[in-house]
Scaffold this motif. Structure first.
Motif, short mmCIF file in Angstrom:
data_model
loop_
_atom_site.label_atom_id
_atom_site.label_comp_id
_atom_site.label_asym_id
_atom_site.label_seq_id
_atom_site.Cartn_x
_atom_site.Cartn_y
_atom_site.Cartn_z
N ALA A 143 0.86 -1.30 0.38
CA ALA A 143 0.20 0.20 -0.15
C ALA A 143 0.91 1.47 -0.46
CB ALA A 143 -1.28 0.30 1.76
N GLU A 144 1.96 1.59 0.37
CA GLU A 144 3.04 2.38 1.14
C GLU A 144 3.99 2.94 -0.07
OE1 GLU A 144 3.33 1.17 5.40
OE2 GLU A 144 5.91 1.57 3.71
N VAL A 145 3.90 1.60 -1.57
CA VAL A 145 4.58 1.80 -2.53
C VAL A 145 3.08 2.30 -3.73
CG1 VAL A 145 5.58 0.92 -4.58
CG2 VAL A 145 6.29 0.10 -2.04
N LEU A 146 2.30 1.72 -3.22
CA LEU A 146 0.99 2.28 -4.90
C LEU A 146 0.55 3.76 -4.33
CD1 LEU A 146 -0.75 -1.35 -5.04
CD2 LEU A 146 0.91 0.38 -6.63
N SER A 147 0.61 3.89 -2.72
CA SER A 147 0.38 5.20 -2.63
C SER A 147 1.06 6.77 -3.44
CB SER A 147 0.11 5.88 -0.90
OG SER A 147 1.30 5.78 -0.87
N ARG A 148 2.86 6.14 -3.95
CA ARG A 148 3.04 7.34 -4.38
C ARG A 148 3.22 6.61 -5.79
NH1 ARG A 148 8.05 5.31 -5.11
NH2 ARG A 148 8.71 3.97 -3.75
N ARG A 149 3.06 5.56 -5.89
CA ARG A 149 3.25 5.32 -7.62
C ARG A 149 2.37 5.06 -8.28
NH1 ARG A 149 5.56 5.05 -10.80
NH2 ARG A 149 6.17 3.60 -12.13
N MET A 150 0.67 5.54 -7.83
CA MET A 150 -0.02 5.14 -8.25
C MET A 150 -0.35 6.73 -8.60
SD MET A 150 -1.26 2.02 -9.10
CE MET A 150 -3.19 1.46 -8.49
N PRO A 151 -0.57 7.71 -7.84
CA PRO A 151 -0.98 8.92 -8.33
C PRO A 151 -0.36 9.24 -9.97
CG PRO A 151 -0.89 9.28 -6.06
CD PRO A 151 -0.60 7.56 -7.00
N GLN A 152 1.67 9.32 -9.26
CA GLN A 152 2.36 9.09 -10.81
C GLN A 152 1.93 8.66 -12.22
OE1 GLN A 152 5.86 7.71 -9.52
NE2 GLN A 152 6.95 9.11 -7.87
N GLU A 153 1.07 7.79 -12.03
CA GLU A 153 0.92 7.44 -13.64
C GLU A 153 -0.37 7.36 -13.58
OE1 GLU A 153 2.59 5.13 -14.72
OE2 GLU A 153 3.97 4.89 -13.29
N GLY A 154 -1.17 8.64 -13.03
CA GLY A 154 -2.20 8.60 -13.13
C GLY A 154 -3.56 7.78 -12.68
N ARG A 155 -3.41 7.12 -11.62
CA ARG A 155 -4.08 5.83 -11.79
C ARG A 155 -4.74 6.36 -10.03
NH1 ARG A 155 -0.52 0.88 -13.48
NH2 ARG A 155 0.44 1.94 -15.53
N VAL A 156 -5.62 5.25 -9.43
CA VAL A 156 -6.04 5.61 -8.41
C VAL A 156 -5.55 4.94 -6.70
CG1 VAL A 156 -7.99 5.63 -6.68
CG2 VAL A 156 -8.80 6.42 -9.04
N PHE A 157 -5.40 5.83 -6.16
CA PHE A 157 -4.76 4.65 -4.69
C PHE A 157 -5.88 4.90 -4.11
CE2 PHE A 157 -3.37 4.96 -0.46
CZ PHE A 157 -2.62 4.17 -0.26
N VAL A 158 -6.52 4.20 -2.94
CA VAL A 158 -7.36 4.38 -2.06
C VAL A 158 -7.44 4.23 -0.74
CG1 VAL A 158 -9.48 3.97 -3.02
CG2 VAL A 158 -9.52 5.84 -1.56
N GLN A 159 -7.05 5.03 0.59
CA GLN A 159 -7.05 3.94 1.69
C GLN A 159 -8.92 4.33 1.95
OE1 GLN A 159 -3.68 4.65 3.33
NE2 GLN A 159 -4.63 4.08 5.84
N MET A 160 -8.79 2.33 2.18
CA MET A 160 -10.35 2.59 2.77
C MET A 160 -10.22 2.50 4.38
SD MET A 160 -11.77 2.91 -0.34
CE MET A 160 -13.83 2.18 0.24
N GLU A 161 -11.33 2.03 5.10
CA GLU A 161 -11.54 1.89 6.69
C GLU A 161 -11.45 0.56 7.27
OE1 GLU A 161 -13.93 3.21 4.07
OE2 GLU A 161 -16.07 2.45 4.15
N ASP A 162 -11.75 -0.12 6.07
CA ASP A 162 -11.81 -1.89 6.77
C ASP A 162 -10.81 -2.58 5.48
OD1 ASP A 162 -13.88 -2.04 5.73
OD2 ASP A 162 -14.51 -1.68 7.77
#
Lengths: 397, 298
Positions: free
Chosen positions: A58-77
């Protein structure tokens, strides 16, 4: 004696066109590799919730996904994570989530939903000791049965298990292909060691990867059946929401159009089809590596990090002149039963190292029609199995 | 805004799934009617609408409507909707839930969807009871009232859906009843047009269980109850005392989660560019050649 079986390696699928000039090597952690490979595979949406030992994904994707214009979302559970990736997948995205035991338990509800509605998604489960909170940083392979039967009701599923970081990379990409190709959730079953270990990995370029993509083409008749029974492969093409076909999706058992049904024939036919679609794809789905089976009288069967242990034990035993072979399972569910049956029919005994109290062994025993010795090597104290443990089981080394 | 009545058959699946599962006199049909008229008024093409529901009587609503329809698991509709909306921001995503669905099993998803202020329209049909499973107590069942799992009277306090939504951060919060059809329709229309999350509570009737168990009476009696026991927010507070307030409680200008995310993407790309330039300066013009060289050496 004399097994002529051949490996079915991942490379045979040809999803990655390796160009030796263009490979970029990295010294990379399993979780980081999984995340980067998801980006390479074209993952458009990641919904997740932090949990050890999977959080780096999740940590890596929170940084990488926006760079690619894609979606990272941390959900509530994890319940919401699973729901969000199904929703996004229905919207046309390639989706993934990552978790570990406690979170995977929470995902079972909507995992069943994805199976029933046949919506593709990838779930990474980096296993730790369980049940309950268990051992967050301790490796384990005790979710094997949960992967198969965690969600209620009869259902097929696909689970892949890497044992090296290179395999993490390749199987992540394969997971996205299988999910779309067979319209099913695919579980990438890692463990704490493959998640946190660092090794050399070769990365292809994004343009060298070609995997199954949804076509979203409307049928010529204009009559779209999202759950068409007549499709020979058993996999009716999926058209994303918003593409001009308005249809219904429900977790209730449904007819060919997706509407709830209580017609007994329709119910039975639906179950038969979702099993058929996996059965029809077995030739592609089943992946395994075989070592030294030609003359083997003893065979080690394992997966994940324990397969590394098994391989090392095999090498050491061979040095001592013991005829030991090895089956490394890359596809865990469904199990390559035909291959395993043949192996069992041709050897004197089988050794199964796994980091649990004996789960894979139950499925292997089921195939043991000849009644050969099946020897478990179990470890469930939060440490990995050592080659010595396996050599002890082989004996005389 | 178009005021002409829609041709309902344009928006329904009349040849497939009627009659509905709902009891005669149920408010769910009124809510569905309001949603359809709101969509018609805003001239939203059917292909651009996704109607998502959870489990319960209201959960069956999408079956009847000719949109992209998704009937999800109990309480999780908002999480599914969040995923769909983020993947397809061009779709109008409408979520229909019941009170048990949204407040009990889905309570956490409800709070966090409000907090994220995702660009969705969430309609909670509040009949104050679990209708489909047989009249069990719900988080909105008033204290002391009877339900099939509260046979001696409910000892819990009911939750105020609108209050919770406003506190948790929803951009738009409104309430009306299935008796006040025009008002409900107007609020839903406003909600659909809103950036950010719109939460609309539609007070409804379950005469089959709630009305019968609590001796309120039949559907018509419950509609009368909705007429008499509610008051618009526009009247002085004294006149609203002890009654359910109807109207719009929150209507703030926000950009919503989608636009926030777009801003984040811009920031990330900009940072990446900056990093690239920094590396170029440090490592020289051809990073890839250098990388390959390093790779060859290893």
């Amino acid at each position: 004696m004399g097994l002529k079986l051949k490996s079915k390696p991942i490379s045979e699928l040809e999803y990655i066109k390796w160009d030796p000039e263009k490979v970029v090597y990295a010294f990379s952690q399993g979780n980081e590799t999984c995340a980067e490979s998801a980006v390479l595979a074209g993952c458009d949406f990641f919904g997740g919730y932090p949990i050890t030992p999977s959080s780096e994904i999740a940590e890596v994707l929170s940084r990488r996904m926006p760079q690619e214009g894609r979606v990272f979302v941390q959900m509530e559970d994890e319940i919401a994570s699973m729901a969000s990736i199904i929703g996004a997948s229905l919207g046309g995205a390639r989706t993934m989530t990552a978790t570990s035991g406690p979170g995977f338990s929470l995902m079972q509800e909507n995992l069943g939903y994805a199976i029933t509605t046949e919506i593709p998604c990838v779930i990474v489960n980096v296993q730790r000791l369980g049940p309950s909170t268990g051992g967050p940083t301790s490796p384990s392979q005790s979710d094997y049965m949960q992967v198969k039967w965690g969600t209620h009701g009869d259902h097929p599923i696909i689970a892949l298990s890497p044992s090296t970081i290179q395999e993490v990379m390749e199987l992540t990409i394969v997971s996205f292909d299988f999910a779309e190709r067979y319209r099913t959730p695919v579980i990438l079953l890692m463990d704490e060691v493959t998640g946190h270990m660092r090794e050399k990995v070769g990365y292809p370029r994004q343009e060298d990867i070609s995997i199954f993509t949804r076509s979203n083409e409307l049928p010529e008749s204009g009559d779209y059946k999202p759950y068409d029974l007549s499709v020979k492969s058993g996999v009716p093409p999926l058209i994303s929401f918003g593409e001009g076909v308005r249809y219904h999706v429900t977790g209730l058992i449904h007819d060919e159009y997706g509407f709830p049904t209580r017609n007994r024939k329709e119910i039975r036919d639906w179950y038969d089809r979702i099993y058929r679609k996996i059965d029809n794809g077995l030739d592609r789905i089943l992946r395994y590596d075989l070592y030294n089976l030609e003359d083997a009288d003893t065979v080690i069967i394992s997966f994940g990090i324990s397969a590394r242990t098994g391989l090392e034990a095999m090498i050491q035993a061979r040095k001592k002149g013991r005829k030991v072979g090895m089956v490394k399972l890359l596809t865990l569910v469904p199990l390559p039963e035909e291959m395993l049956k043949e192996v069992i029919a041709n050897v004197d005994r089988v050794i199964i190292p796994e980091m649990n109290r004996g789960q894979l062994i139950l499925d292997i025993e089921r195939l043991n029609k000849k009644g050969i010795d099946i020897i478990p090597v179990n470890r469930y104290d939060g440490e990995i199995i050592s080659p010595g443990d396996v050599l002890d089981a082989i004996g005389g080394c | 805004m178009k005021r002409t009545a829609p041709m309902f058959q344009d928006y329904l699946r009349p040849d497939k799934r009627f009659p509905s599962v709902w009891c005669p006199g149920c408010g769910n049909g009124v809510v569905l009617g309001c949603i359809l008229r709101a969509i018609h008024a805003l001239d939203i093409p059917r292909d651009k609408v996704a109607l998502i529901s959870g489990i319960g009587c209201s959960g069956r609503m999408p079956v009847y409507a000719d949109f992209n329809t998704l009937h999800t698991t109990h309480g999780r509709a908002l999480a599914f909707a969040t995923g769909l909306k983020l993947a397809r921001p061009d779709l109008y995503v409408i979520v229909v839930m019941g009170d048990g669905d949204a407040m009990a099993i889905g309570g956490n998803h409800f709070i966090h969807t409000c907090r994220r202020n995702v660009n969705l329209t969430a309609i909670v049909v509040n009949n104050r009871i679990y209708g489909m499973t047989g009249g069990q107590c719900s988080p909105t069942t008033p204290s002391d009232l009877i339900a099939s799992t509260a046979t001696y009277g409910n000892i819990d306090q009911p939750i105020d859906i609108c209050h919770l939504a406003a506190l948790a951060g929803a951009a738009f919060v409104g309430r009306s009843t299935v008796y006040h059809v025009r008002e409900l329709e107007k609020i839903i229309t406003k909600g659909l047009d809103k950036k950010g999350l719109a939460v609309i509570e539609a007070v409804s009737n379950c005469h089959t269980y709630y009305g019968r168990l609590n001796k309120i009476g039949r559907a018509t009696d419950m509609f009368k109850w909705m007429k008499e026991e509610t008051a618009p927010i526009t009247v002085v507070p004294e006149k609203r005392k002890g009654k359910i307030t109807r109207g719009i409680f929150m209507d703030k200008d926000t950009v919503g989660f989608i636009q926030h995310y777009e801003q984040l993407v811009e920031k990330a790309i900009k940072n990446m560019e900056m990093l690239r330039q920094w590396k170029k300066k440090r490592l020289g013009p051809d990073i890839n050649a250098k990388k390959a060289q390093v790779a060859n050496n290893t």
